[in-house]
Design an enzyme around this catalytic site. Structure first.
Site, short mmCIF file in Angstrom:
data_model
loop_
_atom_site.label_atom_id
_atom_site.label_comp_id
_atom_site.label_asym_id
_atom_site.label_seq_id
_atom_site.Cartn_x
_atom_site.Cartn_y
_atom_site.Cartn_z
N CYS A 1 13.98 10.52 6.75
CA CYS A 1 13.99 9.98 8.11
C CYS A 1 15.33 10.20 8.78
O CYS A 1 15.40 10.44 9.98
CB CYS A 1 13.63 8.50 8.09
SG CYS A 1 14.62 7.54 6.95
N LYS B 1 0.84 -1.21 0.00
CA LYS B 1 0.00 0.00 0.00
C LYS B 1 0.87 1.24 0.00
O LYS B 1 1.53 1.55 0.99
CB LYS B 1 -0.87 0.03 1.26
CG LYS B 1 -1.86 1.19 1.23
CD LYS B 1 -2.55 1.40 2.56
CE LYS B 1 -1.84 2.38 3.45
NZ LYS B 1 -1.68 3.71 2.88
N GLU C 1 10.32 0.69 10.18
CA GLU C 1 11.34 1.74 9.97
C GLU C 1 10.64 3.06 10.26
O GLU C 1 9.76 3.48 9.50
CB GLU C 1 11.84 1.72 8.52
CG GLU C 1 12.64 0.48 8.16
CD GLU C 1 13.96 0.38 8.87
OE1 GLU C 1 14.37 1.33 9.57
OE2 GLU C 1 14.60 -0.68 8.76
N GLU D 1 10.83 15.75 15.79
CA GLU D 1 11.27 15.54 14.41
C GLU D 1 10.54 16.55 13.52
O GLU D 1 9.33 16.49 13.36
CB GLU D 1 10.92 14.11 13.95
CG GLU D 1 11.39 13.83 12.55
CD GLU D 1 10.89 12.49 11.98
OE1 GLU D 1 9.74 12.12 12.23
OE2 GLU D 1 11.67 11.86 11.25
P1 NAD Z 1 2.62 7.84 8.40
O1 NAD Z 1 2.94 6.94 9.54
O2 NAD Z 1 1.58 8.87 8.59
O3 NAD Z 1 2.13 7.01 7.14
C1 NAD Z 1 2.91 5.97 6.57
C2 NAD Z 1 1.99 4.96 5.91
O4 NAD Z 1 1.16 4.35 6.91
C3 NAD Z 1 1.04 5.54 4.87
O5 NAD Z 1 0.94 4.63 3.80
C4 NAD Z 1 -0.28 5.63 5.63
O6 NAD Z 1 -1.41 5.59 4.80
C5 NAD Z 1 -0.20 4.41 6.53
N1 NAD Z 1 -1.01 4.46 7.75
C6 NAD Z 1 -1.51 5.54 8.38
N2 NAD Z 1 -2.17 5.18 9.50
C7 NAD Z 1 -2.06 3.84 9.59
C8 NAD Z 1 -2.49 2.86 10.54
N3 NAD Z 1 -3.17 3.20 11.63
N4 NAD Z 1 -2.18 1.57 10.34
C9 NAD Z 1 -1.47 1.19 9.25
N5 NAD Z 1 -1.03 2.07 8.31
C10 NAD Z 1 -1.33 3.37 8.48
O7 NAD Z 1 4.02 8.44 7.96
P2 NAD Z 1 4.30 9.53 6.84
O8 NAD Z 1 3.83 10.85 7.38
O9 NAD Z 1 3.80 9.04 5.53
O10 NAD Z 1 5.91 9.52 6.77
C11 NAD Z 1 6.71 10.34 7.54
C12 NAD Z 1 7.35 9.56 8.66
O11 NAD Z 1 8.01 8.42 8.14
C13 NAD Z 1 8.43 10.35 9.37
O12 NAD Z 1 8.32 10.19 10.76
C14 NAD Z 1 9.73 9.72 8.89
O13 NAD Z 1 10.81 9.88 9.75
C15 NAD Z 1 9.31 8.31 8.72
N6 NAD Z 1 10.21 7.62 7.78
C16 NAD Z 1 11.06 6.67 8.27
C17 NAD Z 1 11.96 6.03 7.42
C18 NAD Z 1 12.89 4.96 7.92
O14 NAD Z 1 13.42 4.23 7.11
N7 NAD Z 1 13.13 4.84 9.20
C19 NAD Z 1 11.98 6.36 6.07
C20 NAD Z 1 11.09 7.33 5.60
C21 NAD Z 1 10.20 7.94 6.48
#
Ligand code: NAD
Length: 475
Positions: A276, A169, A242, A374
């Site tokens: 990230c 997804k 991650e 962050e």
């Molecule tokens: P997010 O957690 O809001 O969303 C990520 C994904 O999860 C999306 O596809 C979203 O639709 C889905 N999602 C949302 N709620 C959910 C739930 N309750 N259950 C399952 N899935 C759900 O994150 P974002 O805003 O898209 O991304 C930014 C964050 O990602 C930042 O904190 C960043 O640091 C982190 N990030 C981490 C890495 C890493 O490798 N550690 C890499 C990139 C981004």
């Protein structure tokens, strides 16, 4: 007419009645429509993945590698179209989008070479005792919006290589390039091995809770990661998370400000700070603080913020409105508290596009929100430190533990400090370099498990130990 990008389910490119709009963050225009899937489409995708698993898990690894190489090739062959589309939905400048597309193709090719050989623990006259890895089954992959293609590939490739099948997804904010890749690979991968379905955030918990998914691999925020861990506990799904970071860079007094200013700038501002592992807190030794902060500001003034599709843009818009408002709120908080700005700080939020000017803060306190949280945006707090012990303590004073960096002329000293940082990755005198063969994962609340390399691949498998008693008395 706005194009609808189909999903990939069971080898078929399909659309649904309900669609969602995808917005270009540079101008807030709708650039594509994608299916808004719910339980029905998810069930179909999971059933297809389950059926495909029977054959795919037994398919010789060389054939699995070939299918991964076909995906890598399709991405490379269509890189021009893909990087432009990526900029349109994600906002990152063309050069950085190109980097992500070629990076994803390269990462897939490199990781396809990984091996998970069987291990013989004992082989003598009495017993053969060996350990092998078997695929966990159907994987649910959930991806964020900052590196949508790289993260999707990072889930699909190890799943395929290990013999798993996957239902992926993308983020609702950035599904287009991934779905275009789905179109390109539909005839290159057996039906059901890779399924890509789009939906709102509400589709996420349906994946996490699906009784016929065996593992979740997730990249996104720590808050969502915790919900996934909770949801996956119902049937003890395997999970790899991650998550976020608040990554500290430490600049020692022997570093040359002129040589590192530009590198430090990009450590913080690549992808408009939405990485990230971006340098989100920069600690500079007091002896060089003034000179280095001036050099960073001087360099920052040469960088253009704007539409990523325009030549010369260095920093694009924030990817979506929610994140844009959050970054503006953090800047406002810094202003309200009277912190000193070396650059930026003023923003009229009424214009079109989610643009935030390059913002650099001068020595805000440790408990400032911009330091403690962050930011995930183009805002760089510079802080002064006096002693090594103090800066290590400040760098480690975080619930996050994703990455960090040390900048110094003395690389032995750099390594000595790096080993004291509580993070999964630490760079000495460089930034953002990740190897397809080294594990990448967060300590503390930055993650659970690892991606990349053998360790990442193992997370898609169970160990199975087979013991054969050779001198048994059974017949
Ligand atoms: P997010 O957690 O809001 O969303 C990520 C994904 O999860 C999306 O596809 C979203 O639709 C889905 N999602 C949302 N709620 C959910 C739930 N309750 N259950 C399952 N899935 C759900 O994150 P974002 O805003 O898209 O991304 C930014 C964050 O990602 C930042 O904190 C960043 O640091 C982190 N990030 C981490 C890495 C890493 O490798 N550690 C890499 C990139 C981004």
């Amino acid at each position: 007419m706005t194009k609808t990008y189909p999903n990939l389910i069971d080898g078929e490119l399909v659309t649904t009645g309900d669609t969602m709009e995808v917005i270009n963050p540079a101008n807030e225009e709708v650039v594509g429509l994608v299916p808004s899937c719910g339980k029905e489409e998810l069930d179909r995708a999971v059933a297809a993945a389950r059926r495909a698993f029977k054959t795919w898990s037994k398919t010789p690894i060389e054939e699995r590698r070939a299918a991964i190489m076909a995906i890598s090739g399709a991405i490379k062959d269509n890189a021009d179209e893909l990087f432009r589309l990526l900029t349109t939905e994600q906002g990152k400048p063309h050069e950085q989008a190109k980097g992500e597309i070629f990076g994803a193709a390269g990462m897939a090719a490199a990781q396809s070479t990984l091996e998970l050989p069987e291990e013989t623990i004992q082989d003598d006259d009495t017993r053969l005792h060996r350990s092998r890895r078997v695929p966990v089954g159907v994987v649910g992959g959930i991806v964020p919006w900052n590196f949508p293609v790289m993260m999707a590939i990072q889930k699909i490739v190890p799943a395929m290589l290990s013999g798993c099948t996957i239902v992926l997804k993308p983020s609702p904010f950035t599904p287009l390039t991934t779905l275009r890749i789905a179109e390109l690979i539909a005839d290159k991968v057996p039906a059901g091995v890779v399924n890509i379905i789009t939906g709102e955030d509400s589709l996420g918990p349906l994946i996490t809770g699906h009784p016929d998914i065996d593992k979740i691999t997730f990249t996104g925020s720590t808050a969502t990661g915790k919900k996934i861990m909770e949801g996956a506990s119902a049937d003890l799904k395997r999970i790899t998370l991650e998550l976020g970071g608040n990554d500290a860079s430490i600049v020692m007094p022997d570093a040359d400000p002129k040589k590192i200013a530009e590198q430090l700038f990009w450590a913080s501002f690549s992808n408009a700070g939405q990485i990230c592992v971006a340098a989100k807190r920069v600690y500079i030794h007091e002896d060089i603080y003034d000179e280095l902060s001036q050099a960073i500001v001087d360099y920052a003034k040469t960088v253009t913020v704007g539409d990523g599709s325009q030549q010369g843009t260095g920093v694009g818009p924030i990817q979506n409105k929610k994140q844009y408002e959050r970054v503006l709120e953090l800047i406002k908080d810094a202003k309200d508290n009277g912190y000193n700005f070396l650059l930026g700080g003023d923003k009229d939020p009424s214009g079109t596009g989610y643009y935030v000017p390059i913002t650099i803060l001068d020595n805000p306190p440790e408990d400032a929100r911009i330091v403690a949280e962050e930011q995930f945006g183009p805002v760089m707090p510079l802080m002064k430190f006096s002693t090594e012990e103090e800066v290590i303590q400040r760098a480690n004073n975080s619930d996050y533990g994703l990455a960090g960096a040390v900048w110094t002329a003395d690389t032995d000293k750099g390594v000595e400090i790096a080993e004291q940082l509580e993070t999964g990755t630490v760079w000495v005198n460089e930034y953002l370099h990740l190897s397809p063969f080294a594990p990448f994962g967060g300590h503390k609340q930055s993650g659970f498990g690892a991606e990349y390399g053998i360790e990442g691949l193992k997370e898609f498998t169970y160990p199975q130990v087979i013991t054969v008693k050779k001198d048994a008395q059974v017949a």
